[in-house]
Design a protein around this motif. Structure first.
Motif: not given
Length: 153
Positions: A85-103
Motif C-alpha cells: 500500500p505504501y511505495v518508498r519514493s527511493g524505490t520508485v526512483r530506483a525503478v526510474a533509474a533502471c528505465g533510464f539505464g535501459w535507454i
C-alpha cells in the motif's frame, strides 16, 4: 506534515495534499503496475518468438531470448514493488533509474555496433526506448513529489 521520515498518506496535510492530490499513491502504484505488465508481456513475446524476432531484428535467437527473460524478471520485480500500500519514493526512483539505464544501454549497443542488427533491429532499438522513457520520466516525477525517503500511498 511529512519530512521524509515515514509513509506519506493522502490527507496528511494541506501542503502534501496540494502536491500529490487526494490519493496519489494509487496512481503511482498503477503506473508501476502498468510498467510491470508491459515489461512482462514484451518479455513473454520475446521468449515465445525468439527465433523469428532474432532473424528479423538481427541479434539472433539467444540474444532475444535473454532479453525476454530479463524483461520478464524485471517486470516481476517492478510488479512486486507496486504491491504494498505504501511505495518508498527511493524505490520508485530506483525503478526510474533502471528505465533510464535501459535507454542508455540500448543506445550504447546501437552506437557501438556490438550486435549485428538489421535496419528493422536498429529502428526497433530506438523505438522501444520511447515507452521506457515515458515510464521512467513519470516515475521520477512521482518520486520527486516526496522529499527524503518518504513513501507514496
Amino acid at each position: 506534515m511529512n519530512h521524509g521520515n515515514g509513509p506519506v498518506a493522502a490527507g496528511e496535510g494541506r501542503r502534501a495534499g496540494e502536491r500529490r492530490g487526494r490519493n496519489a499513491g494509487s496512481p503511482v502504484r498503477r503506473l508501476l503496475a502498468l510498467d510491470a505488465a508491459g515489461m512482462a508481456v514484451v518479455g513473454l513475446v520475446y521468449l515465445a518468438a525468439a527465433a523469428p524476432l532474432g532473424r528479423a531484428l538481427g541479434p539472433g535467437t539467444a540474444v532475444v531470448a535473454a532479453v525476454g527473460a530479463g524483461m520478464l524478471a524485471g517486470g516481476g520485480a517492478v510488479g512486486l514493488v507496486a504491491r504494498p500500500p505504501y511505495v518508498r519514493s527511493g524505490t520508485v526512483r530506483a525503478v526510474a533509474a533502471c528505465g533510464f539505464g535501459w535507454i542508455a544501454l540500448s543506445l550504447a549497443v546501437l552506437a557501438s555496433g556490438l550486435l549485428d542488427l538489421t535496419a528493422t533491429g536498429r529502428a526497433w532499438t530506438v523505438v522501444q526506448t520511447v515507452p521506457v522513457g515515458v515510464f521512467a520520466v513519470l516515475q521520477a516525477r512521482a518520486a520527486a513529489t516526496v522529499s527524503g525517503g518518504g513513501s507514496l500511498a
